[in-house]
Design a protein around this motif. Structure first.
Motif, short mmCIF file in Angstrom:
data_model
loop_
_atom_site.label_atom_id
_atom_site.label_comp_id
_atom_site.label_asym_id
_atom_site.label_seq_id
_atom_site.Cartn_x
_atom_site.Cartn_y
_atom_site.Cartn_z
N ARG A 139 5.91 0.23 -12.06
CA ARG A 139 5.18 -0.55 -11.05
C ARG A 139 6.12 -1.54 -10.35
N PHE A 143 6.88 -1.57 -6.29
CA PHE A 143 6.70 -2.72 -5.40
C PHE A 143 8.00 -3.15 -4.73
N ARG A 151 3.68 4.45 -2.58
CA ARG A 151 2.96 3.96 -3.76
C ARG A 151 1.63 4.72 -3.91
N GLY A 176 -1.35 -3.30 -3.86
CA GLY A 176 -0.77 -4.45 -3.17
C GLY A 176 -0.96 -4.41 -1.66
#
Length: 192
Positions: A139, A143, A151, A176
């Motif tokens: 993860r 990011f 993603r 996100g």
């Protein structure tokens, strides 16, 4: 006594130590409605949970009350406070039902005592901890180095069940991005 819970634990661990017998006689299910909290920020996490059915989300609230999803758990998940800090200090996150759930809670102290030195449990804990670390590293990589579209594609490949069970808004938070941005990505990838 829940035979489904025992069957799940037997499948994962084999025959259980006799010390677990008394513990299982005390266990009762908790049925949660959508949006109901299983654990609140500031609570102490004192149970091993087995999610017989449903979907849970683990999330944080920021200073202004905006939620950021950390993880999701679906049918059959077994979740427990894996580190001493999670057991000994109040948690900084929430665990909430995304849909109606049935959860079985084994008191952590009783469970830990009953399976102390039980090699299959120690092996399972090790595998879960290693998988948790691997997920965290993946993860972090996502990011730092992947676009929102990349993603989403990784999520689609690794956890297709999430795409059918987790609401779009919650998936967007986990990725996100906003739900509007996620809708655009999905339309771009699947025109028509």
């Amino acid at each position: 006594m829940n035979t489904a819970l025992l069957n799940h634990l037997h499948a994962a661990l084999g025959p259980l130590p006799p010390a677990t017998d008394d513990l299982f006689r005390q266990v009762r299910p908790t049925d949660l409605s959508r949006g109901e909290a299983l654990l609140r920020e500031g609570d102490r996490w004192q149970h091993l949970w087995w999610l017989e059915r449903g979907a849970l989300r683990l999330y944080y609230l920021d200073r202004v009350g905006q939620a950021a999803n950390k993880n999701f758990y679906l049918d059959g998940a077994m979740v427990w406070p894996i580190t001493p800090m999670l057991r000994e200090q109040p948690v900084h996150f929430w665990v909430e039902a995304l849909e109606p759930c049935r959860v079985w809670a084994l008191p952590w102290d009783g469970w830990a005592t009953a399976v102390s030195g039980f090699a299959p449990w120690q092996a399972l804990e090790h595998r879960v901890l290693a998988a948790l670390l691997q997920d965290k590293m993946a993860r972090e990589h996502a990011f730092l180095q992947l676009t929102a579209t990349e993603r989403y594609l990784a999520l689609q490949a690794q956890r297709p069940d999430w795409l059918t069970r987790i609401p779009l808004r919650q998936l967007a938070s986990w990725l996100g991005i906003t739900d509007v941005a996620l809708s655009r990505i999905r339309r771009r990838l699947n025109p028509g």
